[in-house]
Design a protein around this motif. Sequence first.
Motif, PDB file in Angstrom:
ATOM      1  N   GLU A  28      29.091 -14.774 -15.754  1.00 42.43           N
ATOM      2  CA  GLU A  28      28.423 -15.276 -16.955  1.00 42.43           C
ATOM      3  C   GLU A  28      29.412 -15.646 -18.048  1.00 42.43           C
ATOM      4  O   GLU A  28      29.183 -16.596 -18.820  1.00 42.43           O
ATOM      5  CB  GLU A  28      27.414 -14.241 -17.456  1.00 42.43           C
ATOM      6  CG  GLU A  28      26.216 -14.112 -16.517  1.00 42.43           C
ATOM      7  CD  GLU A  28      25.177 -13.108 -16.975  1.00 42.43           C
ATOM      8  OE1 GLU A  28      24.068 -13.123 -16.419  1.00 42.43           O
ATOM      9  OE2 GLU A  28      25.486 -12.295 -17.873  1.00 42.43           O
ATOM     10  N   ALA A  29      30.515 -14.934 -18.123  1.00 44.48           N
ATOM     11  CA  ALA A  29      31.533 -15.279 -19.112  1.00 44.48           C
ATOM     12  C   ALA A  29      32.120 -16.656 -18.809  1.00 44.48           C
ATOM     13  O   ALA A  29      32.245 -17.510 -19.698  1.00 44.48           O
ATOM     14  CB  ALA A  29      32.631 -14.221 -19.118  1.00 44.48           C
ATOM     15  N   PHE A  30      32.477 -16.877 -17.548  1.00 41.63           N
ATOM     16  CA  PHE A  30      33.018 -18.184 -17.190  1.00 41.63           C
ATOM     17  C   PHE A  30      31.965 -19.276 -17.360  1.00 41.63           C
ATOM     18  O   PHE A  30      32.259 -20.373 -17.852  1.00 41.63           O
ATOM     19  CB  PHE A  30      33.536 -18.173 -15.749  1.00 41.63           C
ATOM     20  CG  PHE A  30      34.883 -17.532 -15.588  1.00 41.63           C
ATOM     21  CD1 PHE A  30      35.954 -17.911 -16.376  1.00 41.63           C
ATOM     22  CD2 PHE A  30      35.092 -16.536 -14.627  1.00 41.63           C
ATOM     23  CE1 PHE A  30      37.209 -17.322 -16.229  1.00 41.63           C
ATOM     24  CE2 PHE A  30      36.340 -15.949 -14.463  1.00 41.63           C
ATOM     25  CZ  PHE A  30      37.396 -16.338 -15.273  1.00 41.63           C
ATOM     26  N   ALA A  31      30.745 -18.984 -16.973  1.00 34.87           N
ATOM     27  CA  ALA A  31      29.683 -19.989 -17.079  1.00 34.87           C
ATOM     28  C   ALA A  31      29.433 -20.387 -18.524  1.00 34.87           C
ATOM     29  O   ALA A  31      29.064 -21.529 -18.814  1.00 34.87           O
ATOM     30  CB  ALA A  31      28.395 -19.459 -16.449  1.00 34.87           C
ATOM     31  N   ALA A  32      29.653 -19.452 -19.443  1.00 36.29           N
ATOM     32  CA  ALA A  32      29.384 -19.719 -20.851  1.00 36.29           C
ATOM     33  C   ALA A  32      30.441 -20.603 -21.506  1.00 36.29           C
ATOM     34  O   ALA A  32      30.166 -21.234 -22.530  1.00 36.29           O
ATOM     35  CB  ALA A  32      29.268 -18.405 -21.610  1.00 36.29           C
ATOM     36  N   ILE A  33      31.644 -20.649 -20.949  1.00 37.81           N
ATOM     37  CA  ILE A  33      32.715 -21.400 -21.634  1.00 37.81           C
ATOM     38  C   ILE A  33      33.304 -22.549 -20.820  1.00 37.81           C
ATOM     39  O   ILE A  33      34.028 -23.372 -21.372  1.00 37.81           O
ATOM     40  CB  ILE A  33      33.859 -20.458 -22.084  1.00 37.81           C
ATOM     41  CG1 ILE A  33      34.502 -19.745 -20.887  1.00 37.81           C
ATOM     42  CG2 ILE A  33      33.366 -19.473 -23.124  1.00 37.81           C
ATOM     43  CD1 ILE A  33      35.727 -18.915 -21.268  1.00 37.81           C
TER      44      ILE A  33
END
Length: 408
Positions: free
Chosen positions: A115-120
């Motif tokens: 989710e962290a990668f998907a968010a940025i």
Amino acid sequence: MSAATPSTARRVSARVGAISESATLAVDAKAKALKAAGRPVIGFGAGEPDFPTPDYIVQAAIEACSNPKYHRYTPAGGLPELKAAIVAKTLRDSNYEVDASQVLVTNGGKQAIYEAFAAILDPGDEVIVPAPYWTTYPESIRLAGGVPVEVVADETTGYRVSVEQLEAARTERTKVVLFVSPSNPTGAVYSAEDTEAIGRWAVEHGLWVLTDEIYEHLVYGDAKFTSLPAILPELRDKCIVVNGVAKTYAMTGWRVGWIIGPKDVVKAATNLQSHATSNVSNVAQVAALAAVSGNLDAVAEMRVAFDRRRHTIVRMLNEIDGVVCPEPEGAFYVYPSVKALLGKEIRGKRPQDSVELAALILDEVEVAVVPGEAFGTPGYLRLSYALGDEDLVEGISRVQKLLAEATD
């Protein structure tokens, strides 16, 4: 035979079809299946403490099961009381002050990373990934539309990459650098000076940093854990911390992790989670609340055992001709080089890579290890020493006897 139509040519999407199975979980599953079938397999594959979750954490979960308020949906971003406790724990352990609006509770560290990668990340954005890397990192990056760019370190540098290596990998498409200390799979720990240098390089070039702190409390000897955003305030607006209770409190099966980051990114990741899974299991969140609100006595006891096993496994592996095993400073893994054994004859076979060598070890002496190919660096094996002392000695003794038979 009629030609395949676009709707029937591919049953699985290219995006998901390109994902490889988690090698560590696959090895662990095979070892457990063989053991269930009566084989005396000893598994060094899974990164999982062999200790039970502490009783006070289990008791909190039992009580939560009987509380009707936990039988219903709760906020997708996490129980407010758990988020507040994570804020307090982060200040206590890392000297990093954050707000509850900067916290997202996730279904384990893996969901936090994705989710962290998907968010940025946008399609084509590059992420610099030091290798050896944990198997999930590049797959999460690809799922999020990014492109992992590997920077390889080996045993000569203690598996630590330099700023010069990172700079050589940077391009105009670089958006994020991944930073992991202590490291899975190598146990490498970066000094405070090296940690700060990498952070300052990221700030200089306007890069995001995703730092995985899941092994923060598992460091040994003179090594010290350093939280990157704690020592470098200039980075905080572009830094995402991933953490969880799995390793510190022997709670791998409870599946509670979290993200700490800028409010807008955490809000975006929370929106994603609201559609993907809604809230994390309330019972598990209450258990995590008990864990992070309590003291660190449980991890202190585990660390003593891990430190003892660390010395034992390093000594025994280095007694094998052709194996070079640096002493890890953190986590609970060793990552020995076995390059000198490849191509040698062992019981009628000549393994050409570490995949074949790992298979030979499992077939011949019933010891499960993970080949370096899973972590981006062929020619190595990863072994977890988060298992009982007797099993550790027995397992490595079997490997010693097998590899002693290697001939040209």
